[in-house]
Write a protein that holds these residues in place. Structure first.
Motif, PDB file in Angstrom:
ATOM      1  N   LEU A  95      43.098  35.959  45.553  1.00 55.30           N
ATOM      2  CA  LEU A  95      43.224  37.419  45.545  1.00 55.30           C
ATOM      3  C   LEU A  95      43.266  37.964  44.120  1.00 55.30           C
ATOM      4  O   LEU A  95      42.732  39.040  43.845  1.00 55.30           O
ATOM      5  CB  LEU A  95      44.465  37.853  46.321  1.00 55.30           C
ATOM      6  CG  LEU A  95      44.337  37.775  47.840  1.00 55.30           C
ATOM      7  CD1 LEU A  95      45.695  37.979  48.504  1.00 55.30           C
ATOM      8  CD2 LEU A  95      43.335  38.778  48.350  1.00 55.30           C
ATOM      9  N   THR A  96      43.872  37.215  43.226  1.00 54.10           N
ATOM     10  CA  THR A  96      43.884  37.616  41.819  1.00 54.10           C
ATOM     11  C   THR A  96      42.452  37.643  41.275  1.00 54.10           C
ATOM     12  O   THR A  96      42.062  38.590  40.592  1.00 54.10           O
ATOM     13  CB  THR A  96      44.744  36.649  40.985  1.00 54.10           C
ATOM     14  OG1 THR A  96      46.076  36.659  41.506  1.00 54.10           O
ATOM     15  CG2 THR A  96      44.770  37.039  39.530  1.00 54.10           C
ATOM     16  N   LEU A  97      41.679  36.613  41.608  1.00 53.92           N
ATOM     17  CA  LEU A  97      40.275  36.574  41.189  1.00 53.92           C
ATOM     18  C   LEU A  97      39.484  37.711  41.834  1.00 53.92           C
ATOM     19  O   LEU A  97      38.610  38.306  41.204  1.00 53.92           O
ATOM     20  CB  LEU A  97      39.651  35.229  41.547  1.00 53.92           C
ATOM     21  CG  LEU A  97      40.194  34.028  40.776  1.00 53.92           C
ATOM     22  CD1 LEU A  97      39.629  32.734  41.348  1.00 53.92           C
ATOM     23  CD2 LEU A  97      39.867  34.151  39.294  1.00 53.92           C
ATOM     24  N   TYR A  98      39.807  38.029  43.083  1.00 55.42           N
ATOM     25  CA  TYR A  98      39.139  39.127  43.783  1.00 55.42           C
ATOM     26  C   TYR A  98      39.421  40.455  43.080  1.00 55.42           C
ATOM     27  O   TYR A  98      38.526  41.265  42.874  1.00 55.42           O
ATOM     28  CB  TYR A  98      39.618  39.163  45.245  1.00 55.42           C
ATOM     29  CG  TYR A  98      39.144  40.361  46.016  1.00 55.42           C
ATOM     30  CD1 TYR A  98      37.861  40.404  46.543  1.00 55.42           C
ATOM     31  CD2 TYR A  98      39.977  41.447  46.227  1.00 55.42           C
ATOM     32  CE1 TYR A  98      37.418  41.504  47.256  1.00 55.42           C
ATOM     33  CE2 TYR A  98      39.551  42.551  46.934  1.00 55.42           C
ATOM     34  CZ  TYR A  98      38.267  42.574  47.458  1.00 55.42           C
ATOM     35  OH  TYR A  98      37.843  43.669  48.149  1.00 55.42           O
ATOM     36  N   MET A  99      40.669  40.672  42.711  1.00 60.44           N
ATOM     37  CA  MET A  99      41.036  41.921  42.041  1.00 60.44           C
ATOM     38  C   MET A  99      40.378  42.032  40.660  1.00 60.44           C
ATOM     39  O   MET A  99      40.103  43.124  40.186  1.00 60.44           O
ATOM     40  CB  MET A  99      42.553  42.037  41.898  1.00 60.44           C
ATOM     41  CG  MET A  99      43.279  42.176  43.198  1.00 60.44           C
ATOM     42  SD  MET A  99      42.794  43.681  44.024  1.00 60.44           S
ATOM     43  CE  MET A  99      43.808  43.623  45.461  1.00 60.44           C
ATOM     44  N   ARG A 100      40.124  40.896  40.031  1.00 62.29           N
ATOM     45  CA  ARG A 100      39.460  40.894  38.727  1.00 62.29           C
ATOM     46  C   ARG A 100      37.943  41.011  38.848  1.00 62.29           C
ATOM     47  O   ARG A 100      37.249  41.162  37.849  1.00 62.29           O
ATOM     48  CB  ARG A 100      39.796  39.618  37.974  1.00 62.29           C
ATOM     49  CG  ARG A 100      41.231  39.546  37.544  1.00 62.29           C
ATOM     50  CD  ARG A 100      41.494  38.290  36.776  1.00 62.29           C
ATOM     51  NE  ARG A 100      42.892  38.206  36.384  1.00 62.29           N
ATOM     52  CZ  ARG A 100      43.448  37.130  35.889  1.00 62.29           C
ATOM     53  NH1 ARG A 100      42.730  36.031  35.717  1.00 62.29           N
ATOM     54  NH2 ARG A 100      44.724  37.137  35.559  1.00 62.29           N
ATOM     55  N   GLY A 101      37.427  40.898  40.077  1.00 64.66           N
ATOM     56  CA  GLY A 101      36.004  41.035  40.298  1.00 64.66           C
ATOM     57  C   GLY A 101      35.230  39.730  40.343  1.00 64.66           C
ATOM     58  O   GLY A 101      34.006  39.736  40.449  1.00 64.66           O
ATOM     59  N   SER A 102      35.922  38.595  40.244  1.00 63.58           N
ATOM     60  CA  SER A 102      35.227  37.300  40.273  1.00 63.58           C
ATOM     61  C   SER A 102      34.793  36.915  41.686  1.00 63.58           C
ATOM     62  O   SER A 102      33.823  36.178  41.854  1.00 63.58           O
ATOM     63  CB  SER A 102      36.126  36.202  39.718  1.00 63.58           C
ATOM     64  OG  SER A 102      36.461  36.480  38.375  1.00 63.58           O
ATOM     65  N   LEU A 103      35.521  37.372  42.686  1.00 62.71           N
ATOM     66  CA  LEU A 103      35.175  37.120  44.082  1.00 62.71           C
ATOM     67  C   LEU A 103      34.848  38.458  44.736  1.00 62.71           C
ATOM     68  O   LEU A 103      35.440  39.482  44.394  1.00 62.71           O
ATOM     69  CB  LEU A 103      36.336  36.431  44.813  1.00 62.71           C
ATOM     70  CG  LEU A 103      36.806  35.096  44.236  1.00 62.71           C
ATOM     71  CD1 LEU A 103      38.002  34.574  45.003  1.00 62.71           C
ATOM     72  CD2 LEU A 103      35.683  34.070  44.263  1.00 62.71           C
TER      73      LEU A 103
END
Length: 77
Positions: free
Chosen positions: A19-27
């Motif tokens: 979810l952290t990666l999702y919020m950063r735009g990686s996922l």
């Protein structure tokens, strides 16, 4: 702590990392988050992961919306 509880906690931790990666735009979406968790764990409870992701995203979206609302009407109060 039992093995099942440790496994569930590890899975929640991996989802939180995704979810952290999702919020950063990686996922990009829930499927990417599930793929991330599956790539980091041998056994994954897919329905749990998807429900956990949806509940966390719903909470985060509510927080974002309320902060946006507060910012829009700040001068009125």
């Amino acid at each position: 702590m039992g093995k099942v509880k440790a496994w569930m906690m590890d899975m929640e931790e991996k989802v939180d990392d995704a979810l952290t990666l999702y919020m950063r735009g990686s996922l990009d979406n829930e499927c990417d988050i599930l793929d991330y968790v599956q790539s980091h764990m041998d056994i994954v409870d897919k329905p749990f992961v998807l429900n956990y992701v949806r509940s966390r995203l719903k909470k985060d979206q509510s927080a974002i919306k309320s902060e946006y609302w507060k910012g829009q009407f700040k001068g009125l109060f």
